[in-house]
Design an enzyme around this catalytic site. Sequence first.
Site, mmCIF file in Angstrom:
data_model
loop_
_atom_site.group_PDB
_atom_site.id
_atom_site.type_symbol
_atom_site.label_atom_id
_atom_site.label_comp_id
_atom_site.label_asym_id
_atom_site.label_seq_id
_atom_site.Cartn_x
_atom_site.Cartn_y
_atom_site.Cartn_z
ATOM 1 N N SER A 142 0.840 -1.195 0.000
ATOM 2 C CA SER A 142 0.000 0.000 0.000
ATOM 3 C C SER A 142 0.884 1.257 0.000
ATOM 4 C CB SER A 142 -0.941 -0.044 1.214
ATOM 5 O OG SER A 142 -1.939 0.940 1.127
ATOM 6 N N ASP A 200 -7.844 -4.924 -6.702
ATOM 7 C CA ASP A 200 -7.289 -3.991 -5.715
ATOM 8 C C ASP A 200 -7.429 -2.562 -6.223
ATOM 9 O OD1 ASP A 200 -5.776 -2.520 -3.918
ATOM 10 O OD2 ASP A 200 -4.082 -3.915 -3.908
#
Length: 276
Positions: A142, A200
């Site tokens: 991330s 994602d």
Amino acid sequence: MPITPIDHSVTGYDLTHAYWLARAAELAYSDADAARDETAAWGFDRFRHFVSPHALPFPLEDTQAYVAGSDRMVVVAFRGTEPTQIKDWLSDTTTPPVPGPGGKGFVHYGFHQALASVYPEVRDTVTEFGADGQSVWFTGHSLGGALAMLAGTRLCLDRPGVVPHGIYTYGQPRTCDRLLAAAHNTALKNRTYRFVNNNDIVPQVPPEPVFTHVDAIRYFDADGELHDRMPLLTGMRDRAKGLTADLLAPASDGIRDHFMGAYLKNLEKNLAKAPA
């Protein structure tokens, strides 16, 4: 089939190594003592943890990272953040991009500032732990993936001749413009691997064309199969799955696919199918 222990002598791309660097990225979410104990169990006898509080115009209290070293390898891992916080970061329009490492292109202001708060200490520790020619690896999930990519790029472009052996990121957002991406791709060709899990949402923001991704992608499709590119038809099909009105809502496919656990599960699945 059990996964083999981390190999401190690896120098090129390896799926088992990708799994262990994903584990290292996940470990960056732990506290310093837990990360120190776990990396010691992996054979790293040196460890240093970094926390830098700061006041960005984003909901991020601090930047955290650790460096673990052995007699053959140095691993640098950056902590990520919650997808909802990434959304707040990337929806901010009051902060323009800033010049990138080595004066190449531009980077997202928030990522630049978050890295700058710990980079001098991380750089000096990498130099210290890698003084005997150890391989150097950057990893993160991330936000941590964005910081790992930028740290590896900065080390390479600011210090010619110092090239990380690998940068592995998981669920990394778009981080820089095309000029810096091109410089990164040239300097770190065959050393960067950006893993994207299916739907994602974080790798899909901030929007192009202001920001873009560096090469090279490793893409898990809807069935968890790993590809070295994102096939157009597969990508379109996957993007159509699990969509909600808010792609960053907790129940959305975009959030479920972002969790580090989902990346590890898919890596384990592909390792189980790999020939011995």
